[in-house]
Design a protein around this motif. Structure first.
Motif, PDB file in Angstrom:
ATOM      1  N   ALA B 356      13.899   2.936   5.662  1.00 31.89           N
ATOM      2  CA  ALA B 356      14.595   3.235   4.412  1.00 31.89           C
ATOM      3  C   ALA B 356      13.806   2.785   3.181  1.00 31.89           C
ATOM      4  CB  ALA B 356      15.973   2.584   4.423  1.00 31.89           C
ATOM      5  N   ALA B 357      13.340   1.535   3.172  1.00 32.41           N
ATOM      6  CA  ALA B 357      12.693   1.014   1.962  1.00 32.41           C
ATOM      7  C   ALA B 357      11.426   1.803   1.645  1.00 32.41           C
ATOM      8  CB  ALA B 357      12.386  -0.475   2.139  1.00 32.41           C
ATOM      9  N   GLY B 358      10.625   2.091   2.672  1.00 26.99           N
ATOM     10  CA  GLY B 358       9.395   2.851   2.459  1.00 26.99           C
ATOM     11  C   GLY B 358       9.679   4.249   1.944  1.00 26.99           C
ATOM     12  N   LEU B 359      10.712   4.879   2.493  1.00 24.34           N
ATOM     13  CA  LEU B 359      11.065   6.227   2.056  1.00 24.34           C
ATOM     14  C   LEU B 359      11.490   6.220   0.591  1.00 24.34           C
ATOM     15  CD1 LEU B 359      11.579   9.218   2.741  1.00 24.34           C
ATOM     16  CD2 LEU B 359      13.893   8.564   3.454  1.00 24.34           C
ATOM     17  N   GLU B 360      12.299   5.225   0.213  1.00 21.85           N
ATOM     18  CA  GLU B 360      12.750   5.146  -1.179  1.00 21.85           C
ATOM     19  C   GLU B 360      11.564   5.028  -2.119  1.00 21.85           C
ATOM     20  OE1 GLU B 360      15.692   2.136  -1.827  1.00 21.85           O
ATOM     21  OE2 GLU B 360      17.204   3.174  -0.613  1.00 21.85           O
ATOM     22  N   GLN B 361      10.619   4.158  -1.735  1.00 24.41           N
ATOM     23  CA  GLN B 361       9.452   3.931  -2.581  1.00 24.41           C
ATOM     24  C   GLN B 361       8.608   5.200  -2.713  1.00 24.41           C
ATOM     25  OE1 GLN B 361       7.059   0.687  -1.098  1.00 24.41           O
ATOM     26  NE2 GLN B 361       6.816  -0.065  -3.184  1.00 24.41           N
ATOM     27  N   GLU B 362       8.377   5.843  -1.574  1.00 27.54           N
ATOM     28  CA  GLU B 362       7.514   7.024  -1.568  1.00 27.54           C
ATOM     29  C   GLU B 362       8.163   8.180  -2.339  1.00 27.54           C
ATOM     30  OE1 GLU B 362       4.109   9.088  -0.888  1.00 27.54           O
ATOM     31  OE2 GLU B 362       4.469   6.961  -0.436  1.00 27.54           O
TER      32      GLU B 362
END
Lengths: 373, 373
Positions: B356-362
């Motif tokens: 989730a966190a990586g997807l939000e950032q990307e």
């Protein structure tokens, strides 16, 4: 947009606070062509509301608003209302906070009579589990009660303007004095909220296996326990007296319940009076819940229901309707229920209450099986 | 019928008590071809269950049942179980009452070890607001937990038979010792029931105008307050100790709430500690309600949700999905939300929590607006 007619509010309307309520109000008004000015202490919340189409951020060259809607957290609503009355000396100012008497008192203490006449507090009875502009919806208020809590010194024109705003938003205006409003929401909102939190609190240390048995009843009772603690502390701070009074009554019933259960645990369920307390509380609850209006906000029941067993065979339902027509009773509404695995369905016929008993008798005479509700 | 495979229960099954639970059990078994014998103290209730296709009334020439299901009111379940153990010396006997330790104790006191080994109490966590055979449904238990509350002296064969019955009815067997069961239902059923009744009791004398402000929160909290007082007195009589213990904890929190509100009413909301009690109860409620399993009975949340604002223009959603794919994250579930009047929708993407966190950032880097939940 919830209304086809031209809006009663001409605008510009300034919405202070672009959370759930403010952004929903702004979306609905913008959708009807009313110019909406937005402001919020948080630039990102403001940008989100603007991106959603709720209106344009207020700036130095913005025209004077005709109506200002204060949609801030309740604990700052009073000071913001006073500030808006000062800044916009011709505007009607309302707020949408969920307590009203304390804000009316703050306005009475901080504004002269002329400014105070332009303030009419209000409270839309609408919300969602999620907060913020992201959850906003132009239809949030459609068909919902909207309390118009005019204080004694409010002008008729200001009261009419706030009422018109509620109507433009598709809501149903309910006039209540500020203290009447606060007493009412203690019963229908604040005490239920705290009760849900108290029940949910018991689950913090419950074993996993216990939680696996949870059913719809627990989910319903505790759903609103997911609410924001900071927001609720602010709301209840403004309505502490009426809420404490209601909780005291609840505690008296609770003490009686605990005493009855203790007696049942010690002396057995048939000990004198042991279970009377349980039965009394559940019975009173029956009466109370029977007074809660139904889903659409009207009276709980306008029609009587006659339930008839209908064999699951072609033509039987048509035969039933034909015979009800012969009997001379109009079917106002109909619900069909077919339980899985059963050879019969149940037709719930809604009829005017005066016709119900006669219809039941006549259908029974004709061989239909009428069942108790 | 909830199962395609041959039932584990061969029958005949005798169902004692043709109310909601008994008739629903009988309907589901009959639908699978299991012979079902019905009995009820009320001839009209019995006839209704038979007419619905639940089975045939038991008579002198009925073959011996393999399993007897006691589905009477809870306060008579113990004596009826003992009677059935005596009358049917080879049958496994279960009951479906909502308390288990008191019935296990009654059976221990009234039956010898051999007979007692054939008794395994159980409790399907299913119900409806309406009672009686007329509300019965063969699918009532589908996917619902069904507690198998075997006491220490129960035989493995009897326990397996009752577990098989629950599986035949489409339920999910949950093994719990009788006292563990009772402690659990005090928390997830009995205390919520009483809290709903206590809140609804406050409405008995409320002004009409207050009730007109009722919203979904009040309706949810009070829905189960419409329950039968006699039935609940009987249920709680059998679980008085655990319920009283839970209510005492609740009262301690309630006392702290009232004290905090009194201080806020007397000294103002900013008095030291005045609103801390409210905030503490609502916060604990947040934690508790977060532990309640979701609608389908699983863990409350298996996936993390990433919320992305999607402009309401053709192709935007496809572009979002394409980019999530490029980022290498699998979308496990998707909910689209489009608020009335808004120019954007919100896509709720369910993804494995680790992603989730990586997807939000990307997504943010790529120019999408990710919004907080």
């Amino acid at each position: 947009m919830t209304s086809q007619a031209a809006p009663l509010t001409t605008g510009p309307v300034q919405v202070v606070g672009t959370g759930l309520l403010g952004t929903s109000i702004a979306l609905c008004l913008s959708g009807q062509g009313v110019p909406v000015q937005l402001s919020d202490a948080s630039p990102s919340a403001l940008a989100l509301a603007r991106d959603m189409g709720a209106g344009e951020p207020v700036h130095d060259a913005s025209p004077e608003p005709v109506v200002v809607v204060v949609a801030t957290p309740p604990d700052v609503a009073g000071p913001v209302v006073l500030d808006m009355l000062r800044r916009h000396p011709a505007a009607v100012v309302t707020d949408v906070a969920s307590v009203k008497a304390v804000i009316a008192a703050e306005v009475a203490a901080g504004a002269d009579d002329g400014a105070r006449a332009r303030y009419v507090g209000s409270h839309p009875m609408a919300g969602r589990e999620r907060s913020g502009a992201v959850a906003a919806d132009a239809d949030l208020f459609a068909g919902r009660p909207w309390v118009i809590a005019a204080h004694d010194g409010a002008s008729a024109a200001a009261t009419a303007a706030v009422r018109g705003l509620a109507l433009d938003l598709g809501a149903l205006p309910v006039p209540l004095a500020p203290q009447e409003h606060d007493d009412a929401v203690a019963l229908v909102s604040h005490i239920p909220q705290l009760a849900a939190s108290l029940v949910a609190s018991r689950l913090v240390d419950a074993p996993e296996a216990a939680l696996s048995l949870a059913g719809q009843g627990l989910r319903d009772v505790t759903r609103i326990a997911a609410s924001d603690p900071r927001l609720w502390a602010a709301i209840l701070a403004g309505n502490a007296g009426p809420v404490a009074a209601g909780l005291r009554e609840l505690r008296a019933d609770l003490d009686a319940l605990i005493a009855g259960l203790d007696r049942a645990a010690a002396e057995g369920p048939l000990a004198p009076g042991a279970m009377g307390a349980v039965s009394a509380v559940v019975s009173a609850g029956n009466t109370g819940v029977g007074r809660v209006p139904g889903k659409h906000g009207g009276a709980p029941r306008r029609y009587a229901t006659v339930q008839v067993l209908v064999p699951d065979e072609p033509g039987e339902l048509g035969r039933l309707f034909g015979e009800v027509g012969e009997i001379g009773v109009n079917i106002e509404d109909l619900l069909l229920e077919h339980s899985a695995g059963a050879r019969v369905g149940i037709a719930h016929l809604s009829v005017v209450p005066a016709a119900a008993a006669g219809l039941e008798q006549e259908l029974t005479t004709r061989g239909w099986r009428v069942v108790a509700e």
